[in-house]
Design an enzyme around this catalytic site. Sequence first.
Site, mmCIF file in Angstrom:
data_model
loop_
_atom_site.group_PDB
_atom_site.id
_atom_site.type_symbol
_atom_site.label_atom_id
_atom_site.label_comp_id
_atom_site.label_asym_id
_atom_site.label_seq_id
_atom_site.Cartn_x
_atom_site.Cartn_y
_atom_site.Cartn_z
ATOM 1 N N PHE A 135 -6.633 4.545 6.302
ATOM 2 C CA PHE A 135 -5.970 3.555 7.150
ATOM 3 C C PHE A 135 -6.973 2.737 7.965
ATOM 4 C CE2 PHE A 135 -2.676 6.676 6.208
ATOM 5 C CZ PHE A 135 -1.617 5.853 5.830
ATOM 6 N N CYS A 183 -5.075 0.466 10.771
ATOM 7 C CA CYS A 183 -3.698 0.141 10.405
ATOM 8 C C CYS A 183 -2.720 0.387 11.553
ATOM 9 C CB CYS A 183 -3.296 1.003 9.211
ATOM 10 S SG CYS A 183 -1.649 0.621 8.604
ATOM 11 N N THR A 229 0.819 -1.215 0.000
ATOM 12 C CA THR A 229 0.000 0.000 0.000
ATOM 13 C C THR A 229 0.855 1.269 0.000
ATOM 14 O OG1 THR A 229 -0.095 -0.442 2.347
ATOM 15 C CG2 THR A 229 -2.059 -0.924 1.080
HETATM 16 MN MN1 MNH Z 1 -1.922 -1.091 6.880
HETATM 17 C C1 MNH Z 1 -4.502 -2.639 8.503
HETATM 18 C C2 MNH Z 1 -4.164 0.646 4.968
HETATM 19 C C3 MNH Z 1 0.654 0.700 5.520
HETATM 20 C C4 MNH Z 1 0.331 -3.109 8.490
HETATM 21 N N1 MNH Z 1 -3.950 -1.015 6.763
HETATM 22 C C5 MNH Z 1 -4.854 -1.719 7.527
HETATM 23 C C6 MNH Z 1 -6.188 -1.357 7.162
HETATM 24 C C7 MNH Z 1 -6.092 -0.444 6.154
HETATM 25 C C8 MNH Z 1 -4.691 -0.220 5.912
HETATM 26 C C9 MNH Z 1 -7.245 0.218 5.419
HETATM 27 C C10 MNH Z 1 -7.483 -1.922 7.751
HETATM 28 C C11 MNH Z 1 -7.928 -3.131 6.927
HETATM 29 C C12 MNH Z 1 -9.277 -3.693 7.322
HETATM 30 O O1 MNH Z 1 -10.029 -3.076 8.068
HETATM 31 O O2 MNH Z 1 -9.572 -4.794 6.847
HETATM 32 N N2 MNH Z 1 -1.774 0.379 5.459
HETATM 33 C C13 MNH Z 1 -2.825 0.953 4.804
HETATM 34 C C14 MNH Z 1 -2.308 1.958 3.904
HETATM 35 C C15 MNH Z 1 -0.941 1.983 4.075
HETATM 36 C C16 MNH Z 1 -0.615 0.977 5.067
HETATM 37 C C17 MNH Z 1 -3.167 2.789 2.963
HETATM 38 C C18 MNH Z 1 0.117 2.833 3.419
HETATM 39 C C19 MNH Z 1 -0.108 3.946 2.777
HETATM 40 N N3 MNH Z 1 0.141 -1.201 6.964
HETATM 41 C C20 MNH Z 1 1.007 -0.314 6.397
HETATM 42 C C21 MNH Z 1 2.355 -0.612 6.835
HETATM 43 C C22 MNH Z 1 2.262 -1.711 7.664
HETATM 44 C C23 MNH Z 1 0.852 -2.061 7.748
HETATM 45 C C24 MNH Z 1 3.586 0.169 6.426
HETATM 46 C C25 MNH Z 1 3.346 -2.443 8.408
HETATM 47 C C26 MNH Z 1 4.572 -2.036 8.563
HETATM 48 N N4 MNH Z 1 -2.057 -2.612 8.217
HETATM 49 C C27 MNH Z 1 -0.995 -3.317 8.739
HETATM 50 C C28 MNH Z 1 -1.511 -4.324 9.668
HETATM 51 C C29 MNH Z 1 -2.918 -4.169 9.707
HETATM 52 C C30 MNH Z 1 -3.229 -3.083 8.775
HETATM 53 C C31 MNH Z 1 -0.669 -5.323 10.413
HETATM 54 C C32 MNH Z 1 -3.908 -4.960 10.555
HETATM 55 C C33 MNH Z 1 -4.017 -4.307 11.931
HETATM 56 C C34 MNH Z 1 -5.016 -5.005 12.859
HETATM 57 O O3 MNH Z 1 -6.030 -5.524 12.379
HETATM 58 O O4 MNH Z 1 -4.772 -4.988 14.063
#
Ligand code: MNH
Length: 450
Positions: free
Chosen positions: A374, A381, A246
């Site tokens: 996010f 996130c 992402t």
């Molecule tokens: Mn990320 C959950 C978007 C970068 C690790 N992330 C989510 C969700 C979104 C999201 C939307 C919720 C999904 C859902 O409800 O089903 N994340 C992003 C975006 C970026 C991003 C748009 C960058 C721009 N994410 C990152 C990075 C990491 C990461 C960098 C790790 C280093 N994300 C996660 C994890 C979750 C998550 C792990 C799940 C968290 C949980 O459910 O507790």
Amino acid sequence: MNPRTPFQSSLTQTRKLGPISVRKIFGTEMIAVSGIDLVTEVHDETRFGKYVGHHLAPLRPIIGDGLITVETDHPNWRLAHDILMPGFTREAMQGYHSVMLTVIRELLDRWDGAADSGRTVNVTDDTTRLALETIGRAGFGYRFGSFDRRMPHPFVSAMNRTLQYANWSTVPPLARLVRPLLLRSGAVMTRIVDDVIRARQDGARTGANDLLDLMLNATHPKTGHRLDPDNIRQQVITFIVAGHETTSGAMAFALHYLTQNPDVLARAKAEVDAVWGDADNPEPAYADIAKLRYVRAVLDESLRLWPTAPGYLRVARKDTVLGGRYRIRKGQWVLVVLPLVQRDPQVWADPERFDPDRFAPGRAKNRAHAYKPFGTGQRACIGRQFALHEAVLALGMILHRYDLTPEKDYRLRISESITLKPRGFRLSLGKRAASSRLQDVDTELIRRSA
Ligand code: MNH
């Protein structure tokens, strides 16, 4: 429905159908919610929670109870969440900063070569290299060597296939056909991840204070429990995938919008020049990121128009009624269609226009539910700060170093593999002369973005 771009096909339909709609896709009812009032209700954690079925379900054989695909009431969610949170504090970000800087400089080296020889660069491929290398090294002390390869690292190829098969698996007639392929590409990822873990256990980096260290060695502060070895593998895959897919798309969309909006580009350059001056090789400090407010607003606005994780699912905890009219039974789930929520004209004036000033300080009031790139609630996130720090730092350094020119007739096309990224987006680069930085610094622009 175009099978290569199912999300974008459904976006067109959903937009026509209005703030809430239901479509039946091969017998699966998909309720889509995209109007701000209804979405605000769907975000209510007492009535709805995260749903891990549908597009996330096919990933479960591979990343099982990893943090993204685990059920909220499964003990592994709280356990992993609490164990890994220290990896995302302010102090942790300060620790990642210098690693991020090193990796960005490797990207700049590659791009210098392109600038010198007049070659264009494929932006999305290179932001993917950048983000993969960053999460690999900062989180796991592992080098994918992304900048030394012409083709993507085998992990990335296997991941792309896995996400594609997972996407197709949501279409029931295809699910059975793609399942063996899905498992095979998943096994490739698992094998590579075992290498990442083994490299650490062989003592390659002792005393590392990173995500892998937390996964392998931390105990839960209250219960004293640890992650079990199977779950550690699932977490490593989860974090490598989520940690770069992402973020890479977000940086590429931001570069697209920057190069399509010359005024925005000029202001963003003036801001980085004001912070880093005319040095060819500035030494960005951790604290500089907070000063790049306009670059951050560009990123925020790009994630408004094209949130790279374009939707999430919410399941009703009990029977409930949306908008006083639409009955949702306990256990029924709905899709929040982010690109539509984030363009709802009730909240966003002239919503299709790219305008970073929407994110100028003080303007975010009363629209929290209309901007959720996010995600929302306790399952939002965990990597948000990591992604924002990396992306602002990278965009800032790119703007400070190059003049960017898009191809003349490029029109934004978007590829899908659960996440969205610009497709076929190329830039030509020219190294900026130090003197141009001083000339570009227009005090009026800086005053406005301060
Ligand atoms: Mn990320 C959950 C978007 C970068 C690790 N992330 C989510 C969700 C979104 C999201 C939307 C919720 C999904 C859902 O409800 O089903 N994340 C992003 C975006 C970026 C991003 C748009 C960058 C721009 N994410 C990152 C990075 C990491 C990461 C960098 C790790 C280093 N994300 C996660 C994890 C979750 C998550 C792990 C799940 C968290 C949980 O459910 O507790």
